[in-house]
Motif scaffolding. Structure first.
Motif, PDB file in Angstrom:
ATOM      1  N   PRO A  14     -20.908  -1.212  23.224  1.00  0.00           N
ATOM      2  CA  PRO A  14     -20.330  -0.293  22.226  1.00  0.00           C
ATOM      3  C   PRO A  14     -19.838   0.995  22.900  1.00  0.00           C
ATOM      4  CG  PRO A  14     -22.710  -0.325  22.059  1.00  0.00           C
ATOM      5  CD  PRO A  14     -22.335  -1.396  23.024  1.00  0.00           C
ATOM      6  N   ALA A  15     -18.867   1.638  22.285  1.00  0.00           N
ATOM      7  CA  ALA A  15     -18.296   2.878  22.818  1.00  0.00           C
ATOM      8  C   ALA A  15     -19.320   4.006  22.720  1.00  0.00           C
ATOM      9  CB  ALA A  15     -17.045   3.241  22.044  1.00  0.00           C
ATOM     10  N   VAL A  16     -19.256   4.930  23.674  1.00  0.00           N
ATOM     11  CA  VAL A  16     -20.172   6.057  23.707  1.00  0.00           C
ATOM     12  C   VAL A  16     -19.721   7.078  22.658  1.00  0.00           C
ATOM     13  CG1 VAL A  16     -21.069   7.950  25.112  1.00  0.00           C
ATOM     14  CG2 VAL A  16     -20.630   5.720  26.146  1.00  0.00           C
ATOM     15  N   THR A  17     -20.634   7.468  21.809  1.00  0.00           N
ATOM     16  CA  THR A  17     -20.279   8.455  20.787  1.00  0.00           C
ATOM     17  C   THR A  17     -20.404   9.856  21.366  1.00  0.00           C
ATOM     18  OG1 THR A  17     -22.532   8.565  19.992  1.00  0.00           O
ATOM     19  CG2 THR A  17     -21.100   6.946  18.939  1.00  0.00           C
ATOM     20  N   SER A  18     -19.507  10.707  20.981  1.00  0.00           N
ATOM     21  CA  SER A  18     -19.520  12.082  21.482  1.00  0.00           C
ATOM     22  C   SER A  18     -19.874  13.079  20.379  1.00  0.00           C
ATOM     23  CB  SER A  18     -18.169  12.428  22.094  1.00  0.00           C
ATOM     24  OG  SER A  18     -17.171  12.323  21.112  1.00  0.00           O
ATOM     25  N   SER A  19     -20.524  12.614  19.359  1.00  0.00           N
ATOM     26  CA  SER A  19     -20.859  13.513  18.254  1.00  0.00           C
ATOM     27  C   SER A  19     -21.945  14.516  18.633  1.00  0.00           C
ATOM     28  CB  SER A  19     -21.294  12.696  17.033  1.00  0.00           C
ATOM     29  OG  SER A  19     -22.453  11.946  17.349  1.00  0.00           O
ATOM     30  N   SER A  20     -22.851  14.161  19.502  1.00  0.00           N
ATOM     31  CA  SER A  20     -23.915  15.089  19.888  1.00  0.00           C
ATOM     32  C   SER A  20     -23.521  15.954  21.089  1.00  0.00           C
ATOM     33  CB  SER A  20     -25.195  14.326  20.198  1.00  0.00           C
ATOM     34  OG  SER A  20     -24.998  13.500  21.325  1.00  0.00           O
TER      35      SER A  20
END
Length: 155
Positions: A14-20
């Protein structure tokens, strides 16, 4: 047919989330804003500290008041000349202004800490002793008897 290798379906990562990521950046920014100490005064005199054979660090820098003595920096030499000047906080003063400076510094400290206040004289190594003696005499008159001289450790 093998029991474990029969299914060749590859799973996608899965793609790395950059929300944090923004939370981490703001946390680091806040940390550096809280822990960084800004310079309180601007040095308007040139001070090359003399060498000393024995140096002791100041225990509580928050109880120290600084008097800088030296020739003005290049930006101030046109206005004040090249003779040694006394800098108290952010302005050039005379020996007569030391009494008011010490009184203001004492008032800014807690009542219990006033007896531990130290005056730190940062004088250039080429300054004549006459101006330092005048400063010391004025400090005696206003009962500022704990005096420390800034120096760099000799080799």
């Amino acid at each position: 047919m093998s029991k474990f290798g029969g299914n060749n379906n590859k799973k996608e990562v899965p793609a790395v989330t950059s929300s944090s990521l923004s939370d981490i950046v703001f946390m680091l920014l806040f940390f550096f804003m809280v822990t960084t100490q800004l310079r309180e005064t601007e040095n308007k005199v040139i001070v090359k500290l003399p060498q000393a054979s024995e140096v002791v660090k100041l225990e509580r820098k928050d109880l120290a008041s600084y008097i800088n003595i030296g020739s003005p920096t290049l930006g101030y030499q046109a206005q004040y000349g090249t003779d040694a000047r006394i800098q108290l906080n952010d302005s050039f003063k005379t020996v007569d202004d030391i009494r008011d400076f010490i009184a203001a510094e004492r008032d800014s400290k807690n009542e219990g800490d006033r007896q531990f206040m130290t005056v730190n004289i940062r004088a250039d190594q080429d300054v004549r002793m006459g101006i330092i003696t005048d400063v010391k005499q004025e400090l005696r008159r206003c009962s500022a008897l704990k005096i420390m001289y800034s120096a760099r450790k000799g080799e």
